[in-house]
Design a protein around this motif. Structure first.
Motif, PDB file in Angstrom:
ATOM      1  N   ARG A  10      -6.709   5.357  -4.571  1.00  0.00           N
ATOM      2  CA  ARG A  10      -7.319   4.784  -3.362  1.00  0.00           C
ATOM      3  C   ARG A  10      -8.792   5.141  -3.223  1.00  0.00           C
ATOM      4  O   ARG A  10      -9.554   4.400  -2.621  1.00  0.00           O
ATOM      5  CB  ARG A  10      -6.563   5.220  -2.105  1.00  0.00           C
ATOM      6  CG  ARG A  10      -6.413   6.720  -1.954  1.00  0.00           C
ATOM      7  CD  ARG A  10      -5.488   7.099  -0.786  1.00  0.00           C
ATOM      8  NE  ARG A  10      -6.089   6.836   0.499  1.00  0.00           N
ATOM      9  CZ  ARG A  10      -6.828   7.723   1.171  1.00  0.00           C
ATOM     10  NH1 ARG A  10      -7.067   8.930   0.665  1.00  0.00           N
ATOM     11  NH2 ARG A  10      -7.332   7.418   2.336  1.00  0.00           N
ATOM     12  N   GLY A  33      -6.706  -4.057  -1.949  1.00  0.00           N
ATOM     13  CA  GLY A  33      -7.548  -3.242  -2.805  1.00  0.00           C
ATOM     14  C   GLY A  33      -8.697  -4.049  -3.373  1.00  0.00           C
ATOM     15  O   GLY A  33      -8.919  -5.206  -3.009  1.00  0.00           O
ATOM     16  N   GLY A  81      -4.489   1.463  -3.423  1.00  0.00           N
ATOM     17  CA  GLY A  81      -5.448   0.421  -3.123  1.00  0.00           C
ATOM     18  C   GLY A  81      -6.668   0.995  -2.445  1.00  0.00           C
ATOM     19  O   GLY A  81      -6.546   1.827  -1.538  1.00  0.00           O
ATOM     20  N   ASN A  82      -7.836   0.590  -2.888  1.00  0.00           N
ATOM     21  CA  ASN A  82      -9.086   1.091  -2.334  1.00  0.00           C
ATOM     22  C   ASN A  82      -9.033   1.079  -0.811  1.00  0.00           C
ATOM     23  O   ASN A  82      -8.744   0.057  -0.191  1.00  0.00           O
ATOM     24  CB  ASN A  82     -10.245   0.239  -2.834  1.00  0.00           C
ATOM     25  CG  ASN A  82     -11.584   0.756  -2.373  1.00  0.00           C
ATOM     26  OD1 ASN A  82     -11.958   0.592  -1.223  1.00  0.00           O
ATOM     27  ND2 ASN A  82     -12.296   1.387  -3.275  1.00  0.00           N
ATOM     28  N   GLU A 103      -9.090  -0.284  -9.049  1.00  0.00           N
ATOM     29  CA  GLU A 103      -8.487   1.045  -8.953  1.00  0.00           C
ATOM     30  C   GLU A 103      -7.992   1.467 -10.336  1.00  0.00           C
ATOM     31  O   GLU A 103      -7.249   0.737 -10.992  1.00  0.00           O
ATOM     32  CB  GLU A 103      -7.326   1.030  -7.956  1.00  0.00           C
ATOM     33  CG  GLU A 103      -7.742   0.732  -6.527  1.00  0.00           C
ATOM     34  CD  GLU A 103      -7.743  -0.747  -6.190  1.00  0.00           C
ATOM     35  OE1 GLU A 103      -7.849  -1.082  -5.000  1.00  0.00           O
ATOM     36  OE2 GLU A 103      -7.626  -1.579  -7.128  1.00  0.00           O
ATOM     37  N   ARG A 138      -8.454  -2.671   2.093  1.00  0.00           N
ATOM     38  CA  ARG A 138      -7.020  -2.859   2.298  1.00  0.00           C
ATOM     39  C   ARG A 138      -6.767  -4.272   2.837  1.00  0.00           C
ATOM     40  O   ARG A 138      -7.627  -4.824   3.523  1.00  0.00           O
ATOM     41  CB  ARG A 138      -6.486  -1.811   3.284  1.00  0.00           C
ATOM     42  CG  ARG A 138      -6.503  -0.389   2.740  1.00  0.00           C
ATOM     43  CD  ARG A 138      -5.457  -0.200   1.666  1.00  0.00           C
ATOM     44  NE  ARG A 138      -5.538   1.101   1.020  1.00  0.00           N
ATOM     45  CZ  ARG A 138      -4.851   2.173   1.401  1.00  0.00           C
ATOM     46  NH1 ARG A 138      -4.072   2.113   2.446  1.00  0.00           N
ATOM     47  NH2 ARG A 138      -4.944   3.293   0.719  1.00  0.00           N
ATOM     48  N   ASN A 142       0.826  -1.211   0.000  1.00  0.00           N
ATOM     49  CA  ASN A 142       0.000   0.000   0.000  1.00  0.00           C
ATOM     50  C   ASN A 142       0.855   1.254   0.000  1.00  0.00           C
ATOM     51  O   ASN A 142       0.579   2.211  -0.720  1.00  0.00           O
ATOM     52  CB  ASN A 142      -0.945   0.016   1.199  1.00  0.00           C
ATOM     53  CG  ASN A 142      -1.923  -1.136   1.192  1.00  0.00           C
ATOM     54  OD1 ASN A 142      -1.913  -1.965   2.087  1.00  0.00           O
ATOM     55  ND2 ASN A 142      -2.762  -1.202   0.173  1.00  0.00           N
TER      56      ASN A 142
END
Length: 711
Positions: free
Chosen positions: A243, A282, A274-275, A286, A279, A188
Motif C-alpha cells: 500500500r 490502487g 492497494g496504494n 504496487e 483507493r 482492499n
C-alpha cells in the motif's frame, strides 16, 4: 606429615589460582587443561567457569582466544557473576594477530547433498536445471527454524540461513531482479474496504454483525502465477509494498484464480492492499515478489526450504568446489549478556546467525571494540537498557536487519536520566538485507513503522560512523537528549523512500533536545537528509552538509521539518550554519510562529527549491513562503560559493570564499573531522574507491521508477 603435605599442596594451588588472571582458549585445547598458554582450554564455557572461580576479581582477568572458529548452537551467556570491576574489567580478546570467529551455524558436508530422483519433485524443476539442483534432507537434524513461515510476517520469518564460503546464499525469488506489479485491486481488505463498506468498523456492506477484515484480492499481470497453483498447500508467499513504500509484509497466498487472474491473500495486510492514495483500485504499480519456492530456483546460489518435505533445495553457486554448507540455526544471540558490568569483547568476528551477534540486557560499562559482525539475520548489536555501554570501531555489514539498537535511560523523571551508550567510529553498511524498512544503522528510540513509534532512549552519543548502502534509513531515533555528530551517511533509501539519513516520527511530548552537528550526508537518489516527520521540539541542527545529488526522484529534501502536533506558538526551531548542495529542496520548514527561532546562516547551493518557509499561526492557519520565520540571513547560490572543490565533494571553505563574505558570522564546518578515524582498534580507513564513496549507486530499480507492464 601427610597433613602438612596436603596443606602445602592446597596452598600452592590456591596461590596459582589466585595469580592466574589470564586464561587461554584454543581449538586445539582441552577443557581438562588448566587454561594456561601452553595448555589452553577448548571452549569459552570452560574459560568462563575459570573466571568465575577466581577468588580475587579486583585484579580483573583476561581470556585470550587463539585463532580459529568457535561454533555456538546456543548463546555464549554471561551473567552478573561474570562481571569485572571498573578499573579491571573481564576481557575476552583475540590473540594478537590472529583471526577468531564466533559462528552461529553448523557445517554440513557436501556429501549430504543428494541428486533429486523423485519424479514428482523433478516436475517442479525446470528441465534445463534437473541434475543441477540438489536436495538436503533436514529430518536427520534437530533444527529450531524449519517449522514454516507464519501466514503473514514482516521480518525473516524465523527460518534458518544458508551460507557457503562465508557468503549468504540468496533465497529463491521471482523475479530475480525488480518486481511484479498488481494490475488492479479487487478487495482492499485489511480493514480498508471498498467505498460501499464501513471499513473502519469492519462491517460488510449491509451486514448486521461485525466481522474481521478480509484478506486482499488483486488482479495480477504476470502469468507466471498460474504455475504456483499446485504448490499452494505447501505454502507460497509473496513479499510486497502492498500500500505504501514504507510497509513491506510477506503474506501467504490463499488462492489463485487462473481464469480471473486474481490472487487472494491468506491473511489481511494491516491497512489493506492497494496504494492508499488511490483507493479502491490502487495505482497499478504496487510492487511485490515471490520468495522461497523450488519452482523459482533458476540462478546459481539460490535455495528454498520445503516445509512439507523438510528439505533444502540448493543450486550450488558458480565455481562451487564442494565446500560444506553452513546452516545458521542457533538459539538466541551468539553472545548474550544479562546484568553484566565491566566486560570487554575486542577483535572478535561474529557471523552466520539467525539472531543477533551481541545482545545486552540491562548491562553497564560493556565495551565491544574492533569486532566484525556480518551475515547476521537480526541486529548486529542490540542493547536493551542498562547504561554506559559502547560499540566502538567495529565493522558491521551484510545484516538482515540493522546495525546497533539502543534503548535505556529514564525519560519520566526530571531531570531525565541518560543511558550514556556510545556508538562511535563504526563502519556500518549493506544492512536491511532481509527486512528492508525501518532497520537503520543505529536505532536510538524508534519502535514502529509508518505510523511512527517510540521507545525510551535517553542521552546517547552516536558519532564518527561511516554508514552506507541500505534500502531505507541511516539513523532513526526518538526520545531525548541524544547527540549525533561527525557521521558520514550515503546511498540510503535505495529501495523505499519518504525517509532520511536521520529520521524521526514522534511527538513533542516524548521526544526532543536531540542534537545533529557536523554530519556529512550525500549521494541518495530518493532519500531526504535530516527529516523530522512529525514534531521537532527543541532540536539543534548545525554544521551539517547535505549533498544528496538527487537525480529526479520524488524526494531529495536536504532539511525537512514538519510541524506535526506541536502547539501553535513559542516552539522555536534551532537550525543554523548548515549547507545544502544539489538537492531537490534545500530546506523545507514548517514550524510554529515564534520570536525565538534561531534560523540563520544556512546556505543552499544549486537546489531546485532552495528554501521553503512555512509556519502555523495560533489559529491553525498555515502561512506559506514567509521568510520572517528566519531571524537572520540565509543565502542561495547557483554556483560554487567558495568550496575547495565542489565537483569532487570537498566542502572545506577557501579563506576568500564568497560565502564567508556574504555571511561573515558563518561558522566553518570541521570537514576533516567527519567520519572514521584511526584508533587502537581501527588501523586502516576504507578508500574512496573501495566504498565507491561519491556514487549514487548501481542504478538498481527504485520504487519510483516505472514498472514494466508484464501483460
Amino acid at each position: 606429615m601427610k597433613g602438612v603435605m596436603l596443606f602445602s599442596t592446597l596452598l600452592i594451588c590456591s596461590v596459582l589460582v589466585h595469580a592466574q588472571t589470564t586464561f587461554y582458549v584454543s581449538p586445539a585445547g582441552n577443557d581438562t587443561y588448566n587454561g594456561s598458554k601452553n595448555k589452553p582450554f577448548a571452549t569459552l564455557l570452560k574459560a568462563r567457569e575459570a573466571v568465575r572461580k577466581l577468588r580475587d576479581k579486583k585484579q580483573g582477568s583476561t581470556v585470550v582466544i587463539n585463532g580459529g572458529s568457535y561454533r555456538f548452537t546456543e548463546p555464549f551467556e554471561l551473567t552478573k557473576e561474570d562481571s569485572g570491576n571498573q578499573k579491571n574489567p573481564v576481557v575476552y580478546t583475540a590473540a594478537k594477530n590472529q583471526v577468531v570467529n564466533f559462528v552461529g551455524s553448523f557445517s554440513v558436508g557436501n556429501n549430504q547433498l543428494k541428486p533429486i530422483n523423485d519424479k514428482e519433485t523433478l516436475t517442479r524443476i525446470r528441465p534445463s536445471l534437473q541434475g543441477k539442483i540438489l536436495a538436503l534432507d533436514l529430518t536427520a537434524y534437530q533444527l529450531n527454524h524449519i517449522k514454516g513461515y507464519p501466514n503473514i510476517f514482516n521480518d525473516d520469518g524465523g527460518i534458518l540461513g544458508l551460507f557457503v564460503n562465508g557468503s549468504r546464499m540468496p533465497m529463491s525469488r521471482y523475479p530475480n531482479t525488480g518486481y511484479m506489479a498488481m494490475k488492479k485491486v479487487i478487495v482492499n481488505g485489511g480493514g480498508q474496504e471498498t467505498k460501499n463498506d464501513d471499513w473502519a468498523n469492519y462491517y460488510a456492506a449491509g451486514a448486521k454483525d461485525k466481522r474481521p477484515p478480509r484478506p486482499g484480492i488483486f488482479e495480477y499481470r504476470d502469468n507466471r502465477a498460474a504455475s504456483w497453483v499446485s504448490q499452494l498447500e505447501r505454502g507460497v508467499w509473496l513479499k510486497g509494498y502492498w500500500r505504501i513504500p514504507w510497509q513491506n509484509e510477506s503474506v501467504r497466498i490463499g488462492n489463485i484464480d487462473t481464469i480471473a487472474k486474481t490472487i487472494t491473500l491468506k491473511e489481511p495486510v494491516p491497512g489493506g492492499i492497494g496504494n492508499k492514495y488511490t483507493r479502491p483500485e490502487g495505482n497499478g504499480m504496487e510492487q511485490y515478489w515471490l520468495l522461497n519456492l523450488l519452482e523459482e530456483i533458476d540462478m546459481p546460489g539460490e535455495w528454498a526450504i520445503d516445509f512439507k518435505d523438510k528439505k533444502i533445495y540448493f543450486y550450488p553457486p558458480e565455481n562451487y568446489k564442494g565446500e560444506p554448507l553452513e546452516i545458521a540455526d542457533s538459539k538466541g544471540a551468539v553472545v548474550e549478556m544479562n546484568n553484566v558490568s565491566n566486560v570487554v569483547f575486542k577483535n572478535i568476528n561474529i557471523e552466520q546467525s539467525v539472531n543477533e551477534g551481541f545482545k545486552l540486557n540491562e548491562c553497564s560499562n560493556v565495551l565491544i571494540a574492533g569486532c566484525t559482525i556480518k551475515n547476521i539475520n537480526k541486529y548486529a548489536v542490540k542493547i536493551n537498557g542498562g547504561n554506559n555501554n559502547t560499540v566502538q570501531s567495529c565493522d558491521l555489514y551484510n545484516l538482515g536487519e540493522g546495525g546497533v539498537w539502543l534503548s535505556g535511560g529514564d525519560e519520566s523523571v526530571t531531570p531525565r536520566i541518560a543511558a550514556g551508550h556510545r556508538v562511535i567510529n563504526n563502519h556500518i553498511y549493506n544492512f536491511g538485507e532481509i527486512v528492508h524498512i525501518y532497520v537503520p544503522a543505529v536505532n536510538a528510540g524508534f519502535t514502529g513503522g509508518g505510523g511512527g513509534g517510540h521507545h525510551t532512549c535517553v542521552g546517547n552519543y552516536v558519532a564518527h560512523n561511516l554508514i552506507h548502502d541500505t534500502p531505507h534509513g541511516g539513523i532513526i531515533y526518538g526520545s531525548w537528549d541524544n547527540v549525533f555528530e561527525y557521521n558520514e551517511i550515503f546511498r540510503f533509501c535505495k529501495a523505499s523512500n519518504d525517509l532520511g539519513a536521520f529520521y524521526s516520527y514522534d511527538l513533542y511530548t516524548r521526544s526532543g533536545n536531540n542534537t545533529f552537528a557536523y554530519n556529512f550526508i550525500h549521494n541518495s537518489d530518493d532519500g531526504d537528509g535530516i527529516y523530522f516527520d512529525h514534531d521537532h521540539y527543541d532540536m539543534h541542527v548545525y554544521g551539517n552538509i547535505l549533498a544528496l545529488n538527487s537525480r529526479g526522484g520524488k524526494r531529495g529534501i536536504g532539511f525537512l521539518f514538519k510541524h506535526g502536533s506541536m502547539p501553535k506558538t513559542t516552539y522555536p526551531i534551532d537550525c543554523h550554519d548548515n549547507i545544502s548542495v544539489n538537492c531537490s529542496y534545500g530546506f523545507e520548514l514548517v514550524t510554529s510562529e515564534s520570536p525565538l527561532n534561531n534560523w540563520q546562516n544556512n546556505v543552499a547551493v544549486n537546489c531546485k527549491v532552495p528554501f521553503e518557509f512555512k509556519y502555523v499561526l495560533a489559529t491553525g492557519k498555515e502561512v506559506k513562503q514567509d521568510p520572517s520565520v528566519a531571524n537572520g540571513p540565509n543565502r542561495t547560490y547557483t554556483n560554487n560559493p567558495g568550496f575547495v572543490n565542489m565537483e569532487q565533494m570537498n566542502f572545506q571553505l577557501l579563506p576568500n570564499a564568497q560565502l564567508l563574505k556574504d555571511l561573515p558570522n558563518f561558522k566553518p564546518i570541521p570537514v576533516d573531522k567527519i567520519g572514521l578515524y584511526i584508533d587502537e582498534y581501527r588501523k586502516l580507513l576504507p578508500t574512496d574507491k573501495e566504498i565507491d564513496r561519491f556514487s549514487n549507486g548501481d542504478g538498481k530499480m527504485s520504487l519510483n521508477q516505472a514498472i514494466l507492464d508484464r501483460n
